[in-house]
Scaffold this active site. Structure first.
Site, short mmCIF file in Angstrom:
data_model
loop_
_atom_site.label_atom_id
_atom_site.label_comp_id
_atom_site.label_asym_id
_atom_site.label_seq_id
_atom_site.Cartn_x
_atom_site.Cartn_y
_atom_site.Cartn_z
N HIS A 112 1.47 2.24 -3.59
CA HIS A 112 0.32 2.97 -4.13
C HIS A 112 0.29 4.40 -3.60
O HIS A 112 0.09 5.36 -4.35
CB HIS A 112 -0.99 2.27 -3.73
CG HIS A 112 -1.21 0.94 -4.38
ND1 HIS A 112 -1.01 0.73 -5.72
CD2 HIS A 112 -1.65 -0.24 -3.88
CE1 HIS A 112 -1.30 -0.53 -6.02
NE2 HIS A 112 -1.69 -1.14 -4.91
N GLU A 140 0.83 -1.21 0.00
CA GLU A 140 0.00 0.00 0.00
C GLU A 140 0.86 1.26 0.00
O GLU A 140 0.45 2.29 -0.54
CB GLU A 140 -0.94 0.00 1.21
CG GLU A 140 -1.89 -1.20 1.27
CD GLU A 140 -2.71 -1.38 0.00
OE1 GLU A 140 -2.95 -0.39 -0.72
OE2 GLU A 140 -3.11 -2.52 -0.29
#
Length: 417
Positions: free
Chosen positions: A22, A19
């Site tokens: 991202h 994550e």
């Protein structure tokens, strides 16, 4: 308890790095990130910093980065809405209260006539004296509804306003960071434990092993097996593994003298099949440069191995029953944790690479599926209809959930029945 802690640390680290990829590339592209979440389900911890809410959620089964404009989170102020507006010194709306009573010395109430919170950033409506007024909306204005706050997202801060390349990189960065994490862990492993020596030198011989029974000793250098020259440890281990139960003629260099040893590799069986083993250990050396090279080459080797296994799964050479879900990963972590921190680090790197590859598969709902749609957009020169794409991803999520249930059930039957 040790296994639980190891599982949480490993799985949490894999999800966090995924994550984080991202998140960082979304921010780099100027996309507003509304939430950075580790875990799924109900929130057990949350902290807002800047424009992002950082949360830890109850179920340790993944995570997500919620980007503005990527999840239909836009709020439209329809005509007739009654709102309360707090203005700053420049007469810009910095906080907008929706359909609720608020007491504040600087609040202005309006019945909305027109509003644009994405492009032109304004609110127009009738105040309490029935005058038509218009206020500019700050780019960082906050919408408040039922106590929940949401920062507006001007169109240039939204995911879908960015170029195909920027959006693709924000999605690709998740799997990319899993490969980077694996490289870091494996390079650290090489620094801490040492890097395996490439030459076919015997560092140690396990007691009562086929090698020990044949007379092999530490320091022996294997030069040939069954007449075939052996120049590296990989050739040595490969030959042994491919010949379980077969008599092999080893020639070893022992203090400058050639010694012939007859060794029959023991047969070892696991889920992947059977292979030979003679009970020898590989020497390790401390070298920072080689540790970095080891991290890179090992990451590549694991990547190729996993892709090959996926190929066998697609062609039917590998049964779906051999796949593992969270339960299987937990049980494997329990076994690996019993063999020390170095084996646990190696396992974590392997899982990280696996997560990266799985997410890059061109399947709906996965990062690879989204990248596939970006590729189609680049070829067509226009995006695929968002509703159609959303339906494809929804079907993909349903199918992935079914697969997860099947795999988890197989794990439960395998380990508990």
């Amino acid at each position: 308890m040790q296994t639980v802690i190891a599982f949480i640390i490993i799985f949490g680290s894999l999800v966090f790095f995924h994550e984080l990829g991202h998140f960082l590339f979304a921010k780099r592209a100027g996309i507003m990130v509304r939430e950075f979440a580790i875990g799924m389900g109900p929130k057990i911890f949350g902290m807002t910093k800047g424009e992002t809410l950082y949360t830890i959620r109850l179920l340790p089964l993944g995570g997500y980065v919620r980007m503005a404009g990527d999840d239909m989170d836009a709020v439209e102020l329809q005509a007739g809405y009654r709102v309360g507006i707090i203005l700053n010194e420049n007469e810009e709306a910095v906080k907008i209260y929706l359909n609720q009573s608020v007491t504040h010395p600087n609040i202005v109430f309006l019945e909305v006539e027109r509003a644009d919170l994405e492009k032109d950033l304004f609110i127009e409506g009738y105040d309490e004296e029935e005058r038509l007024v218009r206020y500019k909306v700050s780019r960082n204005a906050i919408l408040v509804e039922n106590g929940n706050e949401l920062m507006i997202a001007p169109v240039d801060r939204q995911f879908n306003s960015k170029t195909v390349g920027q959006r693709a990189m924000a999605i690709f960065a998740g799997p990319l960071f899993n490969f980077i994490l694996a490289f870091i862990v494996l390079a650290a492993l090489g620094l801490m434990r040492g890097v395996p020596v490439a030459e076919p030198i015997i560092d140690d011989v396990m007691p009562n092993s086929p090698a020990a029974q044949a007379g092999m000793i530490p320091g022996d250098i294997v030069t040939s097996i069954n007449g075939q020259p052996i120049d590296s440890w990989n050739e040595l281990s490969g030959t042994v593994q491919q010949n379980p139960g077969e008599d092999l003629s080893f020639i070893v260099d022992r203090d400058g003298q050639n010694v012939v040893l007859m060794i029959t590799p023991a047969t070892v069986k696991d889920e992947a099949g059977e292979y030979g083993q003679i009970g020898i250990l590989r020497p390790l050396e401390q070298n920072p440069i080689k540790a970095v090279v080891f991290g890179a080459t090992q990451t590549w080797d694991y990547t190729v191995l996993i892709i090959e296994l996926l190929g066998k799964l697609v062609t039917g050479q590998f049964s779906i029953d051999a796949l593992s879900g969270p339960v299987g990963i937990y049980k494997a972590t329990e076994t690996v944790a019993q063999h020390g921190i170095f084996n646990l680090m190696n396992w974590a790197a392997l899982l990280s690479i696996n997560l990266g590859i799985m997410n890059l598969l061109p399947l709906p709902a996965l990062d690879g599926g989204r990248l596939l749609f970006f590729g189609l957009e680049a070829l067509r020169g226009k995006p695929v209809d968002r509703q159609k794409e959303g339906m494809v991803h929804f079907v993909g999520i349903v199918l992935l959930m079914v697969l997860m249930v099947v795999v988890t059930w197989n794990d439960i039957q395998r380990f508990f029945f």
